[in-house]
Write an enzyme that holds these catalytic residues in place. Structure first.
Site, PDB file in Angstrom:
ATOM      1  N   ASN A 144       4.840 -28.497  27.339  1.00 18.68           N
ATOM      2  CA  ASN A 144       5.811 -28.736  25.895  1.00 18.68           C
ATOM      3  C   ASN A 144       4.985 -28.907  24.923  1.00 18.68           C
ATOM      4  OD1 ASN A 144       5.416 -31.186  27.202  1.00 18.68           O
ATOM      5  ND2 ASN A 144       7.144 -32.005  26.118  1.00 18.68           N
ATOM      6  N   GLU A 238       3.474 -39.714  33.870  1.00  8.37           N
ATOM      7  CA  GLU A 238       4.165 -39.859  33.039  1.00  8.37           C
ATOM      8  C   GLU A 238       5.201 -38.628  32.834  1.00  8.37           C
ATOM      9  OE1 GLU A 238       4.009 -42.066  30.376  1.00  8.37           O
ATOM     10  OE2 GLU A 238       2.236 -42.464  31.126  1.00  8.37           O
ATOM     11  N   CYS A 272       9.544 -34.939  26.094  1.00  5.35           N
ATOM     12  CA  CYS A 272       9.687 -35.957  26.853  1.00  5.35           C
ATOM     13  C   CYS A 272      10.759 -37.352  26.339  1.00  5.35           C
ATOM     14  CB  CYS A 272       8.555 -36.664  27.562  1.00  5.35           C
ATOM     15  SG  CYS A 272       7.430 -37.407  26.578  1.00  5.35           S
TER      16      CYS A 272
HETATM   17  P1  NAD Z   1       6.609 -29.390  35.718  1.00  6.85           P
HETATM   18  O1  NAD Z   1       6.488 -30.747  36.867  1.00  6.85           O
HETATM   19  O2  NAD Z   1       6.971 -28.483  36.230  1.00  6.85           O
HETATM   20  O3  NAD Z   1       4.693 -29.100  35.817  1.00  6.85           O
HETATM   21  C1  NAD Z   1       3.793 -30.000  35.247  1.00  6.85           C
HETATM   22  C2  NAD Z   1       2.587 -29.589  35.742  1.00  6.85           C
HETATM   23  O4  NAD Z   1       2.389 -29.891  37.239  1.00  6.85           O
HETATM   24  C3  NAD Z   1       1.884 -27.995  35.414  1.00  6.85           C
HETATM   25  O5  NAD Z   1       0.855 -27.887  35.364  1.00  6.85           O
HETATM   26  C4  NAD Z   1       2.255 -27.449  36.640  1.00  6.85           C
HETATM   27  O6  NAD Z   1       1.344 -26.432  36.995  1.00  6.85           O
HETATM   28  C5  NAD Z   1       2.019 -28.489  37.718  1.00  6.85           C
HETATM   29  N1  NAD Z   1       2.428 -28.387  39.124  1.00  6.85           N
HETATM   30  C6  NAD Z   1       3.527 -27.818  39.374  1.00  6.85           C
HETATM   31  N2  NAD Z   1       3.941 -27.759  40.824  1.00  6.85           N
HETATM   32  C7  NAD Z   1       3.072 -28.617  41.156  1.00  6.85           C
HETATM   33  C8  NAD Z   1       2.859 -29.471  42.523  1.00  6.85           C
HETATM   34  N3  NAD Z   1       3.948 -28.895  43.534  1.00  6.85           N
HETATM   35  N4  NAD Z   1       1.759 -29.963  42.733  1.00  6.85           N
HETATM   36  C9  NAD Z   1       0.825 -30.396  41.536  1.00  6.85           C
HETATM   37  N5  NAD Z   1       0.882 -29.927  40.483  1.00  6.85           N
HETATM   38  C10 NAD Z   1       2.142 -29.005  40.236  1.00  6.85           C
HETATM   39  O7  NAD Z   1       6.769 -29.831  34.361  1.00  6.85           O
HETATM   40  P2  NAD Z   1       6.872 -28.993  32.946  1.00  6.85           P
HETATM   41  O8  NAD Z   1       8.048 -28.142  33.256  1.00  6.85           O
HETATM   42  O9  NAD Z   1       5.573 -28.387  32.908  1.00  6.85           O
HETATM   43  O10 NAD Z   1       6.907 -29.844  31.969  1.00  6.85           O
HETATM   44  C11 NAD Z   1       8.244 -30.540  31.463  1.00  6.85           C
HETATM   45  C12 NAD Z   1       8.263 -31.854  31.880  1.00  6.85           C
HETATM   46  O11 NAD Z   1       7.437 -32.679  31.626  1.00  6.85           O
HETATM   47  C13 NAD Z   1       9.653 -32.711  31.553  1.00  6.85           C
HETATM   48  O12 NAD Z   1      10.346 -33.412  32.796  1.00  6.85           O
HETATM   49  C14 NAD Z   1       9.227 -33.782  30.493  1.00  6.85           C
HETATM   50  O13 NAD Z   1      10.067 -34.918  30.333  1.00  6.85           O
HETATM   51  C15 NAD Z   1       8.002 -33.897  31.314  1.00  6.85           C
HETATM   52  N6  NAD Z   1       7.084 -34.584  30.182  1.00  6.85           N
HETATM   53  C16 NAD Z   1       6.883 -35.769  30.087  1.00  6.85           C
HETATM   54  C17 NAD Z   1       5.970 -36.522  29.321  1.00  6.85           C
HETATM   55  C18 NAD Z   1       5.603 -38.120  29.294  1.00  6.85           C
HETATM   56  O14 NAD Z   1       5.132 -38.486  28.714  1.00  6.85           O
HETATM   57  N7  NAD Z   1       6.404 -38.872  30.007  1.00  6.85           N
HETATM   58  C19 NAD Z   1       5.084 -35.725  28.189  1.00  6.85           C
HETATM   59  C20 NAD Z   1       5.621 -34.222  28.159  1.00  6.85           C
HETATM   60  C21 NAD Z   1       6.483 -33.866  29.214  1.00  6.85           C
END
Ligand code: NAD
Length: 503
Positions: A144, A238, A272
C-alpha cells in the site's frame, strides 16, 4: 500486474489504473536467499564497527539522495500503484522525516546505559547495558505504501548497525529497486539487499534472518510468527485495522467531516490507519452527513496529477470493497455516494459513503481497505466507545470534540495503540512515540524515539567492579560463618524497603 509466479525468473508489473506496463522485475529464487544473507552478514560486521556517528552520516547522505530523486521515485510509484500524485507525494517526505530524526538520535540510542545498583551493598558493581545490533533484519513489506513501508523500519535497523534483507510486496517490487540504487549511490556499504517474490521468498527470508519486521495483514502475520518460531526468531508485527472515529455532539463538524473523508479516502482507503467506520452522536448526525457528502462529491478520482484518490492496487482489492458495500446494501444500508463499481478500465472504486449501517455488516467489522466511509448514528458516547471496542482489531482511532479534556478521557477508554484528537492518521508522523496495534492489529511497535533503533538490538549487560572491597564475599573460599554473615546482611537490606512500604 501479471499473476505472480516464483517459477519464472522475471515478471511484468502493470499499472492498475491504465493497464500499461510499469516495469519488469527479476524474481529471486528462494534457494538463493541464504547466499544473499551470508553476503549481508559479512558486510554487517564492518557496518557495526563504523559506529553510530559514521552510520548517521551515511543515512543523512541517503536522505539527500532521496530528496534529489523524489520526482523519479514518485513517477514510478504512480506507475506501479495507480496512485494519485497527491497520495504518492506523502511517501518520500515521511522517510526524510524518519531519516532526519534517527540520524540525529542514533548516537544516543546506541550509547551504553549505566544502571544503578538495586541495593547499596551491590554498589560495588558498575552495571552497563550495551546495545548490539542483530546482524540481519528481514523486512517483509506490503504494497500500500511501497516506498514508505519498505524503508520506514529499515532506517532504524540500519542506524542500529544491522544489515537489512528487504522483501517488498510482489505487487509493488519496482520502487524498492530504486531505493536500493539510492542506498548504493549514497556511498553506503552493501548492508541492504532485496529478495523479490511472494510467499516462498518471504519464508526463505524468515529462515535466514535474526529478526523479522513484518507489515501486512493479520492473517499473514500469524503465519510469519509461526514460521519465525521455528528458529525462535523475534518478530514485530504491524497488521491490519478497522479504525473507528467518534464524533461528539460538541465537535467542530466541518473539521470532523473533512477529516473523515480524507482519513477514509486517502490512498483510495488503502491505509492501515485509515478511518474505516464512524460513530456520530445523534444531535450532529444530519449536519455531519451533509458535510461529508458535500466533501466526497468534490473529489476527483484518477491516477497521477490533478486527482485526489487513485486506483486500488488490483481487482482483488476492488472485489473486497464491492463485497462489503453489496453486503451492507443487502442488509439495509444506503450508499449516499458511489456504491457501484464503474464501467471502464482500471481497478477503480468510487468513494462510497454508507449510512444506516450496523455491526451485522462486514463494512463495520472486517477491514475493507478501500474507499468506503460507513457512518453509524449513536445515542451516547458510551455507546460509541462500546461499538468502537467491539472489534478484533485495535490499531488506532480518532475522537472529535472541542473539549480536549473530554476527548482525552474518551481516548483512554479505547482499546488501541493510538488515538488522534480532532485529527486522523497524525500519530504516524510522531516518530518519538510508539506506533503499534493491540489485539490482532499487531505485536510490538515501530518508532517510539530511540526504542525504534533499540528494538533491532540485543541487550548485553556488562557488570564490572567499582572497587575490589567486598568482592567474592559469597565464594566457597570464605568461612561458612562469614558467608552466613554476608547472607544475613543482604537479607536485612533487601527487607528494609518492603518493611517500610508494607506499613
Ligand atoms: P499481506 O499480508 O497479503 O502481504 C504482506 C507481505 O507478506 C507481502 O510481502 C507478501 O508477499 C508476504 N506474504 C504473503 N504470504 C506470506 C506467508 N504465508 N508467509 C510470509 N510472508 C507472506 O498484506 P498486503 O495485502 O500486502 O497489505 C495489506 C495489509 O497490510 C492490510 O491488512 C493493512 O492493514 C496492513 N498494513 C498494516 C500496516 C501497519 O503499520 N499496521 C501498514 C500498512 C499495511
Amino acid at each position: 500486474m501479471t499473476a505472480t509466479s516464483e517459477v519464472h525468473a522475471t515478471g511484468t508489473i502493470v499499472n492498475p489504473a491504465t493497464g500499461e506496463v510499469a516495469g519488469q522485475v527479476s524474481w529471486t529464487d528462494p534457494a538463493d536467499v541464504p547466499a544473499i544473507a551470508t553476503g549481508l552478514r559479512e558486510a554487517q560486521r564492518e557496518w557495526e564497527r563504523r559506529g553510530p556517528k559514521a552510520r548517521a552520516k551515511t543515512l543523512a547522505r541517503f536522505a539527500v539522495w532521496l530528496g534529489d530523486h523524489r520526482d523519479e521515485i514518485e513517477r514510478l510509484l504512480i506507475a506501479e500503484t495507480g496512485k494519485s500524485a497527491t497520495d504518492a507525494a506523502q511517501e518520500v517526505p515521511l522517510l526524510l522525516m524518519i531519516l532526519s530524526y534517527y540520524s540525529k538520535n542514533v548516537e544516543k540510542a546506541m550509547a551504553p546505559e549505566t544502571r544503578p545498583a538495586a541495593l547499596p551493598l551491590l554498589a560495588i558493581k558498575k552495571i552497563a547495558v550495551h546495545y548490539r545490533p542483530r546482524p540481519v533484519v528481514g523486512i517483509i513489506a506490503p504494497w500500500n505504501y511501497p516506498v514508505a513501508n519498505a524503508m520506514m523500519d529499515a532506517i532504524g535497523a540500519l542506524a542500529a548497525g544491522c544489515a537489512v534483507l528487504l522483501k517488498p510486496s510482489e505487487r509493488t517490487p519496482l520502487t524498492a529497486e530504486v531505493l536500493l540504487r539510492g542506498w548504493t549511490e549514497s556511498g553506503a556499504p552493501p548492508v541492504l539487499a532485496l529478495a523479490q517474490g511472494a510467499r516462498l521468498v518471504s519464508e526463505a527470508v524468515i529462515d535466514v534472518s535474526d529478526y523479522i519486521q513484518f507489515t501486512g495483514s493479520s492473517a499473514t502475520g500469524v503465519k510469519v510468527m509461526e514460521r519465525a518460531a521455528r528458529r525462535l526468531t523475534p518478530v514485530s508485527l504491524e497488521l491490519g485495522g478497522k479504525d473507528p472515529m467518534i464524533v461528539c455532539e460538541d465537535a467542530d463538524i466541518p473539521l470532523a467531516a473533512n477529516a473523515a473523508v480524507w482519513g477514509a479516502m486517502f490512498n483510495a482507503g488503502q491505509t492501515c490507519v485509515s478511518v474505516e467506520r464512524v460513530y456520530v452522536l445523534d444531535a450532529v448526525y444530519d449536519q455531519f452527513i451533509n458535510a461529508v457528502v458535500q466533501a466526497v462529491n468534490a473529489l476527483e478520482v484518477g491516477a497521477g496529477e490533478g486527482k485526489h484518490l487513485g486506483a486500488l492496487i488490483d481487482d482483488t482489492q476492488v472485489a473486497v470493497t464491492e463485497r462489503h458495500v453489496d453486503d451492507a446494501i443487502a442488509k439495509g444500508a444506503k450508499a449516499l455516494t458511489g456504491g457501484k463499481r464503474p464501467e471502464g478500465p482500471g481497478s477503480f472504486y468510487p468513494p462510497t459513503v454508507l449510512v444506516d449501517v450496523d455491526h451485522s455488516m462486514a463494512c463495520m467489522t472486517d477491514e475493507t481497505f478501500g474507499p468506503t466511509l460507513p457512518i453509524m448514528r449513536v445515542s451516547s458516547v458510551a455507546e460509541a466507545v462500546r461499538l468502537a471496542n467491539d472489534s478484533p482489531y485495535g490499531l488506532s482511532a480518532a475522537v472529535f470534540s472541542k473539549d480536549i479534556q473530554r476527548a482525552k478521557d474518551i481516548a483512554v477508554q479505547l482499546d488501541c495503540g493510538a488515538v488522534n484528537i480532532n485529527d486522523v492518521i497524525s500519530n504516524l508522523m510522531c516518530t518519538t512515540a510508539p506506533m503499534g496495534g493491540w489485539k490482532t492489529s499487531g505485536i510490538g511497535t515501530r518508532f517510539g524515539g530511540i526504542d525504534g533503533i533499540r528494538k533491532f538490538c540485543k541487550q548485553e549487560t556488562v557488570v564490572a567492579p567499582r572497587t575490589s572491597v567486598g568482592a567474592g564475599g559469597n565464594y566457597y573460599n570464605n568461612s561458612l560463618r562469614a558467608m552466613a554473615r554476608m547472607n544475613k546482611l543482604m537479607t536485612k537490606m533487601a527487607l528494609a524497603g518492603p518493611k517500610r512500604i508494607s506499613k
